[in-house]
Design a protein around this motif. Structure first.
Motif, short mmCIF file in Angstrom:
data_model
loop_
_atom_site.label_atom_id
_atom_site.label_comp_id
_atom_site.label_asym_id
_atom_site.label_seq_id
_atom_site.Cartn_x
_atom_site.Cartn_y
_atom_site.Cartn_z
N TRP A 162 0.84 -1.20 0.00
CA TRP A 162 0.00 0.00 0.00
C TRP A 162 0.87 1.25 0.00
CZ3 TRP A 162 0.42 3.14 4.39
CH2 TRP A 162 1.00 2.54 5.51
N GLU A 163 0.26 2.40 -0.29
CA GLU A 163 1.04 3.63 -0.37
C GLU A 163 0.36 4.85 0.21
OE1 GLU A 163 1.41 5.39 -4.38
OE2 GLU A 163 0.42 3.58 -5.10
N ILE A 164 -0.90 4.77 0.64
CA ILE A 164 -1.62 5.94 1.15
C ILE A 164 -2.00 5.71 2.62
CG2 ILE A 164 -3.63 7.44 0.92
CD1 ILE A 164 -1.72 7.69 -1.41
N LEU A 165 -1.56 6.63 3.50
CA LEU A 165 -2.02 6.66 4.88
C LEU A 165 -3.23 7.59 4.95
CD1 LEU A 165 -1.79 6.31 7.99
CD2 LEU A 165 -0.15 8.22 7.96
N THR A 166 -4.35 7.07 5.40
CA THR A 166 -5.57 7.86 5.49
C THR A 166 -5.84 8.23 6.95
OG1 THR A 166 -6.54 6.75 3.57
CG2 THR A 166 -8.05 7.88 5.05
N ILE A 167 -6.02 9.51 7.20
CA ILE A 167 -6.43 10.00 8.51
C ILE A 167 -7.94 10.23 8.43
CG2 ILE A 167 -6.06 11.69 10.33
CD1 ILE A 167 -3.56 10.11 9.61
N ALA A 168 -8.68 9.63 9.36
CA ALA A 168 -10.13 9.67 9.29
C ALA A 168 -10.72 10.06 10.64
CB ALA A 168 -10.68 8.32 8.85
N VAL A 174 -10.50 -0.56 2.82
CA VAL A 174 -9.21 -0.48 3.52
C VAL A 174 -8.12 -0.96 2.56
CG1 VAL A 174 -7.87 -1.22 5.52
CG2 VAL A 174 -10.31 -0.75 5.76
N LYS A 175 -7.54 0.00 1.84
CA LYS A 175 -6.52 -0.31 0.84
C LYS A 175 -5.14 0.20 1.27
CE LYS A 175 -9.98 -0.16 -2.83
NZ LYS A 175 -10.44 0.50 -4.08
N GLY A 176 -5.08 0.72 2.45
CA GLY A 176 -3.86 1.18 3.09
C GLY A 176 -4.20 1.39 4.55
N VAL A 177 -3.25 1.84 5.35
CA VAL A 177 -3.56 2.08 6.76
C VAL A 177 -4.57 3.21 6.89
CG1 VAL A 177 -2.62 2.93 8.95
CG2 VAL A 177 -1.41 1.16 7.67
N LEU A 203 -6.65 0.56 11.14
CA LEU A 203 -7.01 -0.57 10.30
C LEU A 203 -5.88 -0.75 9.29
CD1 LEU A 203 -10.75 0.37 9.71
CD2 LEU A 203 -9.87 -1.35 11.30
N THR A 204 -5.26 -1.93 9.32
CA THR A 204 -4.08 -2.18 8.49
C THR A 204 -4.28 -3.42 7.64
OG1 THR A 204 -2.63 -1.21 10.17
CG2 THR A 204 -1.59 -2.63 8.53
N PRO A 205 -4.28 -3.29 6.32
CA PRO A 205 -4.42 -4.49 5.47
C PRO A 205 -3.15 -5.31 5.51
CG PRO A 205 -3.99 -2.56 4.11
CD PRO A 205 -4.12 -2.06 5.52
N ILE A 206 -3.30 -6.65 5.62
CA ILE A 206 -2.12 -7.51 5.66
C ILE A 206 -2.15 -8.60 4.59
CG2 ILE A 206 -1.50 -7.07 8.05
CD1 ILE A 206 -3.03 -9.56 8.88
N THR A 207 -3.31 -8.86 4.00
CA THR A 207 -3.44 -9.69 2.80
C THR A 207 -4.65 -9.17 2.04
OG1 THR A 207 -4.95 -11.38 3.67
CG2 THR A 207 -2.59 -11.73 4.07
N ASP A 208 -4.93 -9.76 0.88
CA ASP A 208 -6.15 -9.39 0.17
C ASP A 208 -7.39 -9.66 1.01
OD1 ASP A 208 -4.80 -8.50 -2.05
OD2 ASP A 208 -4.97 -10.41 -3.13
N GLU A 209 -7.33 -10.68 1.87
CA GLU A 209 -8.50 -11.11 2.63
C GLU A 209 -8.52 -10.59 4.06
OE1 GLU A 209 -6.37 -13.43 1.17
OE2 GLU A 209 -7.56 -13.47 -0.70
N LEU A 210 -7.37 -10.18 4.63
CA LEU A 210 -7.29 -9.88 6.05
C LEU A 210 -6.74 -8.49 6.33
CD1 LEU A 210 -5.75 -13.24 7.36
CD2 LEU A 210 -8.16 -12.56 7.45
#
Length: 377
Positions: free
Chosen positions: A72-78, A192-195, A208-215
């Protein structure tokens, strides 16, 4: 050094296995001794920022990490509802990707495979029983009764490092910060395509941190009493109460946690070894020397950087003592900067009083730190 070395690595974690891989690929004889019976790992994930991925590339393991994880490449602040307030591209170190999330068990497995492929051996169920450094080498006896003589012993044995205790007694026991980390692995949400860092004022932060396509994993830090432990049957309910201010993707992630068994709770402590990190031919590295809070996601990255710089120093210097001195002169300022800024961010987020020195560090912030840490070191 032109002559291959015999190196004993005490600890089969991320830093130790990375060092074994790097040294094995460069022709050294390496054995990793690990107290556990296997390289198990807590079933949550870890962030590999670009500087860590740069080391993985040097170790020949970058593709394996990316294949096993989620780049991933984008950190999103929400906000607490998950509505984006800022989207921050993450910088690259050289040709390395900006960031990767990966399950810890998958990372442990591929690092072990990399170390073995490089010619290193891994000995399980043993630790150092005795060692003697005579200046020319280190004689070691392990608890399984085996003995050996090594040119260098490296303690990548974690925040509770037994090797650190051998060198310095109880002078550098882990310091509890007053905060603890709650983590749980859940199905990845499509958005959730990045943190995604969701903030609810200074009271709570959820990642929320993606670690695989599914998790992905949900992580949160809260102030906790030193003796607090989640109830064996209620950990998921306790976590849900702490995150009651959040809706949107955080609430959706929590809804997938139906029992306590998946919740991983760990107190956040730090260690700062103020004495030299090496004594003779014995050296401490990673969390054994400079454990930090997780607020820059740089703990494992600092460990693998330690491994790469140590391997390079052993290549470039004429003697082991010279190599260790050169290694520490490069590593201490960077590792201490990460530790100090990480602790300052923790205090700021939790509303704790900060020092003037910490206030100066906080001007850099998390986005600024990412840019600092992709510069050559």
């Amino acid at each position: 050094m032109a002559t291959p070395l015999r190196v004993l690595v005490h600890g089969g974690g991320i830093g130790g296995l990375t060092l074994a891989t790097l040294l094995g690929r460069r022709g050294h004889t390496v054995e990793v001794v690990e107290l556990r019976d296997e390289l198990d790992a807590l079933g949550v994930g870890i962030i590999q920022p670009s500087n860590a991925l740069h080391v993985m590339a040097e170790a020949g393991l970058l593709d394996a990490c990316l294949d096993a994880g989620f780049e991933w490449e984008i950190l999103t602040i929400a906000d607490p509802a998950g509505t984006p307030r800022a989207e921050i591209p993450q910088p690259r170190m050289g040709d390395a990707p900006p960031a990767n999330g990966i399950p810890r068990p998958a990372l442990a497995a591929l690092l072990a495979d990399g170390a073995r492929a490089a010619g290193a051996t891994i000995r399980f169920g043993a630790t150092i029983q005795d060692l003697t450094d005579d200046g020319d080498g280190v004689d070691v006896t392990l608890t399984d009764g085996s003995t050996g003589r090594w040119d260098l012993v490296v303690g990548f044995d974690g925040i509770g490092s037994p090797l650190r205790t051998r060198l310095y007694g109880d002078r550098y026991t882990p310091e509890y910060t007053g905060f603890a980390n709650w983590r749980v692995t859940v199905p990845r949400l499509p958005q959730v395509k990045g943190v995604v860092m969701c903030m609810a004022g200074q009271e709570a932060k959820a990642l929320l941190t993606p670690i695989t396509d599914e998790l992905m994993y949900l992580g949160a830090v809260f102030a906790e009493e030193a003796d607090h432990r989640p109830g064996a049957d209620t950990a998921h309910e306790e976590l849900a109460k702490r995150l009651a201010a959040f809706s949107g993707p955080v609430a959706e992630a929590l809804a997938a946690v139906t029992g306590p068994e998946a919740v991983v709770y760990s107190r956040i402590s730090q260690v700062t070894v103020e004495d030299p990190w090496h004594v003779g031919r014995i050296v401490l590295a990673g969390d054994a020397a400079h454990a930090s809070t997780p607020h820059l996601a740089q703990g494992a990255a600092m460990a693998v950087e330690d491994a790469l710089v140590l391997a390079d120093s052993l290549r470039d210097e004429d003697t082991v003592p010279d190599a260790l001195a050169a290694w520490e002169s490069r590593r201490r300022p960077r590792a201490m900067w990460v530790q100090s800024l990480s602790r300052a961010i923790l205090k700021q987020e939790m509303g704790a009083e900060t020092t003037p020195e910490e206030d100066e560090l906080l001007k850099v912030g998390i986005p600024g730190a990412a840019h600092v840490l992709v510069k050559p070191y």
